[in-house]
Design an enzyme around this catalytic site. Structure first.
Site, PDB file in Angstrom:
ATOM      1  N   GLU A  56       0.806  -1.022  -0.275  1.00  0.00           N
ATOM      2  CA  GLU A  56       0.136  -0.271   0.235  1.00  0.00           C
ATOM      3  C   GLU A  56       0.799   0.650  -0.015  1.00  0.00           C
ATOM      4  OE1 GLU A  56       0.152  -2.819   1.951  1.00  0.00           O
ATOM      5  OE2 GLU A  56      -1.976  -2.948   3.027  1.00  0.00           O
ATOM      6  N   THR A 199      19.017 -39.638   3.734  1.00  0.00           N
ATOM      7  CA  THR A 199      19.081 -38.972   2.239  1.00  0.00           C
ATOM      8  C   THR A 199      21.054 -38.026   2.534  1.00  0.00           C
ATOM      9  OG1 THR A 199      17.660 -38.511   1.251  1.00  0.00           O
ATOM     10  CG2 THR A 199      18.458 -36.780   0.685  1.00  0.00           C
ATOM     11  N   SER A 229      18.120 -37.500  14.344  1.00  0.00           N
ATOM     12  CA  SER A 229      17.738 -37.525  15.108  1.00  0.00           C
ATOM     13  C   SER A 229      18.745 -37.672  15.910  1.00  0.00           C
ATOM     14  CB  SER A 229      17.291 -38.852  15.724  1.00  0.00           C
ATOM     15  OG  SER A 229      16.213 -39.474  14.801  1.00  0.00           O
TER      16      SER A 229
HETATM   17  N1  NAP Z   1      13.865 -39.608  -5.344  1.00  0.00           N
HETATM   18  C1  NAP Z   1      13.379 -38.924  -4.357  1.00  0.00           C
HETATM   19  O1  NAP Z   1      12.886 -37.528  -4.725  1.00  0.00           O
HETATM   20  C2  NAP Z   1      14.502 -39.248  -2.837  1.00  0.00           C
HETATM   21  C3  NAP Z   1      14.657 -37.847  -2.572  1.00  0.00           C
HETATM   22  C4  NAP Z   1      15.758 -38.041  -1.625  1.00  0.00           C
HETATM   23  C5  NAP Z   1      16.422 -39.088  -0.756  1.00  0.00           C
HETATM   24  N2  NAP Z   1      15.641 -39.966  -1.864  1.00  0.00           N
HETATM   25  C6  NAP Z   1      16.928 -41.540  -2.068  1.00  0.00           C
HETATM   26  O2  NAP Z   1      16.480 -41.629  -0.621  1.00  0.00           O
HETATM   27  C7  NAP Z   1      17.180 -42.694   0.220  1.00  0.00           C
HETATM   28  C8  NAP Z   1      17.740 -42.333   1.519  1.00  0.00           C
HETATM   29  O3  NAP Z   1      16.555 -43.051   2.228  1.00  0.00           O
HETATM   30  P1  NAP Z   1      16.372 -43.037   3.852  1.00  0.00           P
HETATM   31  O4  NAP Z   1      14.473 -43.487   3.685  1.00  0.00           O
HETATM   32  O5  NAP Z   1      16.972 -44.305   4.538  1.00  0.00           O
HETATM   33  O6  NAP Z   1      16.328 -41.860   3.853  1.00  0.00           O
HETATM   34  P2  NAP Z   1      15.382 -39.948   4.858  1.00  0.00           P
HETATM   35  O7  NAP Z   1      14.262 -40.565   4.350  1.00  0.00           O
HETATM   36  O8  NAP Z   1      16.094 -38.969   3.986  1.00  0.00           O
HETATM   37  O9  NAP Z   1      16.124 -39.933   6.273  1.00  0.00           O
HETATM   38  C9  NAP Z   1      15.805 -41.310   7.491  1.00  0.00           C
HETATM   39  C10 NAP Z   1      16.208 -41.148   8.457  1.00  0.00           C
HETATM   40  O10 NAP Z   1      15.618 -39.809   8.850  1.00  0.00           O
HETATM   41  C11 NAP Z   1      16.434 -39.681  10.093  1.00  0.00           C
HETATM   42  N3  NAP Z   1      14.252 -39.102  10.862  1.00  0.00           N
HETATM   43  C12 NAP Z   1      14.476 -38.701  11.747  1.00  0.00           C
HETATM   44  N4  NAP Z   1      13.236 -37.997  12.475  1.00  0.00           N
HETATM   45  C13 NAP Z   1      12.329 -38.988  12.189  1.00  0.00           C
HETATM   46  C14 NAP Z   1      11.308 -38.700  12.133  1.00  0.00           C
HETATM   47  N5  NAP Z   1      10.849 -38.651  12.674  1.00  0.00           N
HETATM   48  N6  NAP Z   1      10.704 -40.077  10.946  1.00  0.00           N
HETATM   49  C15 NAP Z   1      11.806 -40.553   9.812  1.00  0.00           C
HETATM   50  N7  NAP Z   1      13.210 -40.931  10.110  1.00  0.00           N
HETATM   51  C16 NAP Z   1      13.742 -39.632  10.190  1.00  0.00           C
HETATM   52  C17 NAP Z   1      15.686 -41.241  10.494  1.00  0.00           C
HETATM   53  O11 NAP Z   1      17.236 -41.364  11.003  1.00  0.00           O
HETATM   54  P3  NAP Z   1      17.941 -41.528  12.489  1.00  0.00           P
HETATM   55  O12 NAP Z   1      16.990 -41.996  13.466  1.00  0.00           O
HETATM   56  O13 NAP Z   1      19.317 -41.321  12.496  1.00  0.00           O
HETATM   57  O14 NAP Z   1      17.581 -39.714  13.115  1.00  0.00           O
HETATM   58  C18 NAP Z   1      15.291 -42.383   9.004  1.00  0.00           C
HETATM   59  O15 NAP Z   1      15.970 -43.491   9.272  1.00  0.00           O
HETATM   60  C19 NAP Z   1      18.191 -42.505  -0.449  1.00  0.00           C
HETATM   61  O16 NAP Z   1      19.052 -42.958  -1.405  1.00  0.00           O
HETATM   62  C20 NAP Z   1      18.093 -41.121  -1.388  1.00  0.00           C
HETATM   63  O17 NAP Z   1      19.065 -41.297  -2.884  1.00  0.00           O
HETATM   64  C21 NAP Z   1      15.214 -39.913  -3.066  1.00  0.00           C
END
Ligand code: NAP
Length: 353
Positions: A56, A199, A229
């Site tokens: 504005e 990730t 975490s």
């Molecule tokens: N295609 C796509 O769009 C895309 C995008 C991103 C990644 N990716 C792929 O995904 C893969 C990794 O997958 P990911 O499932 O292991 O990774 P993520 O979803 O990035 O991370 C999962 C981690 O987040 C942490 N976390 C902390 N708080 C959480 C909560 N409340 N709930 C769930 N998780 C929590 C946990 O580890 P802690 O318990 O140690 O905290 C869990 O193991 C990679 O290979 C990557 O290339 C693909």
């Protein structure tokens, strides 16, 4: 010059407001068009950045004396408080504006009340013109102000069969450069980018908003948040490279859920406290599953590549669905081809009960 109707002026004000997307946080985007009493446009403005003049005020400065007796057409109720700038309601009264047309009332208790102040000063106030359209242009800010935590957009990239990587884990690059450029533009519109530590360990992403052709950083960078975490993010991870602010959000700092992981509701509340209004959740599949399970995703943007893998990790893991009746139903709101890929935008439907 032809005179302009209030409806046309509001359409223009909504266009102007959109120019501030990504730079006004924690403030809303706002556009304003000033018409003189013949319906001629005498001033235009939008809110460009927090701390800068409100829409504005920019329009009034352009109009000068010609604002007297005119109509201000604004996408959001003019503020009524002195923050980093003075109240817009008083500025409109002082300029002698006779009528103010507002698309959406201000839900922020600190700033609302502008319409009442204007009416008390004898200004005619009309509310609701192109309200839905203006609401859509400001959806992240309005949603976050109404409920106290940020608007969450989950973005993923996948093949037509929903795979995010091949069986051997290779995933670079599933989608085209055009789609990745689009993602960087999307990063530029949010205040924070979130990724799970999984990730970060697997891909070591930078999570900055960049020009992919020359690698240069966008002027404004979203806060990078690693949901981690127990603090497993390596000291030399790219997210710690200093190119943008980074927060390694641990369960100790944010609070833990019953599984000892970062409590996602507390995480969003903490981000809201830091002025974050829009969040881009960039994965990975496990963290996205946790957000969806908790009903914390507002919008989904999927980039789907014209490829098939037939095996390999999926874009989403454990979203709390074990039978078809529990499927998370979506509404497609947009499908656009980006280079060879499709960008699908969908909204989760609200669940009963
Ligand atoms: N295609 C796509 O769009 C895309 C995008 C991103 C990644 N990716 C792929 O995904 C893969 C990794 O997958 P990911 O499932 O292991 O990774 P993520 O979803 O990035 O991370 C999962 C981690 O987040 C942490 N976390 C902390 N708080 C959480 C909560 N409340 N709930 C769930 N998780 C929590 C946990 O580890 P802690 O318990 O140690 O905290 C869990 O193991 C990679 O290979 C990557 O290339 C693909």
């Amino acid at each position: 010059m032809a005179s302009v109707s209030v409806d046309e002026a509001m359409r223009r004000a909504i266009e102007l407001a959109a120019r501030g997307l990504g730079t006004t946080s924690p403030n809303p985007v706002v556009g304003c068009v000033l018409l003189d009493d013949d319906g001629q446009v005498v001033g235009e403005g939008f809110h460009a950045y927090a701390g800068g003049p409100h829409a504005e005020i920019v329009a009034l400065a352009q109009a000068g004396q010609r604002a007297k007796g005119g109509t201000a057409v604004v996408t959001l109720e003019p503020c009524d408080h002195t923050g980093r700038t003075g109240p817009c309601s008083s500025a409109l009264v002082q300029a002698g504006v006779a009528r103010v047309v507002i698309a959406v009332p201000d839900p922020n208790p600190v700033a609302s009340g502008g319409a009442a102040t204007l009416r008390a000063a004898g200004v005619r106030v009309d509310l609701g013109v192109r309200g839905e359209e203006a609401e859509a242009g400001n959806v992240a800010w309005l949603t976050s102000m109404r409920r106290g935590w940020p608007y969450v957009i989950w973005k993923y990239a996948a093949t037509v069969d929903g795979r995010s990587a091949a069986l051997d884990g290779t995933s670079m690059w599933i989608t085209s450069e055009a789609a990745r450029i689009d993602v960087h533009a999307l990063r530029g519109t949010v205040d924070a980018v979130l990724a799970g530590v999984g990730t970060v360990l697997a891909d070591d992403p930078r999570l900055t908003a960049r020009n992919l052709r020359d690698g240069s950083l966008a002027i404004r960078q979203p806060l990078r948040v690693v949901v981690d975490s127990s603090g497993r993010t390596p000291a030399d991870a790219r997210v710690r490279d200093g190119a943008a602010r980074t927060w390694i959000a641990t369960a100790d700092e944010v609070g833990a859920d019953p599984d000892g992981r970062v409590d996602l509701t507390a995480l969003l509340a903490a981000l809201h406290q830091r002025g974050v209004r829009a969040v881009l959740l960039e994965g990975g599949p496990r963290l996205a599953g946790a957000f969806l399970r908790a009903g914390l995703v507002d919008k989904i943007v999927g980039y789907v590549a014209p490829r098939l893998l037939g095996a390999g990790p999926t874009a989403l893991v454990d979203a709390g669905v074990s039978t078809i009746a529990e499927a998370i139903d979506l509404e497609f709101v947009d499908v656009t081809q980006i280079g060879p890929d499709l960008r699908i935008t969908a909204l989760p439907r609200k669940r009963e009960g």
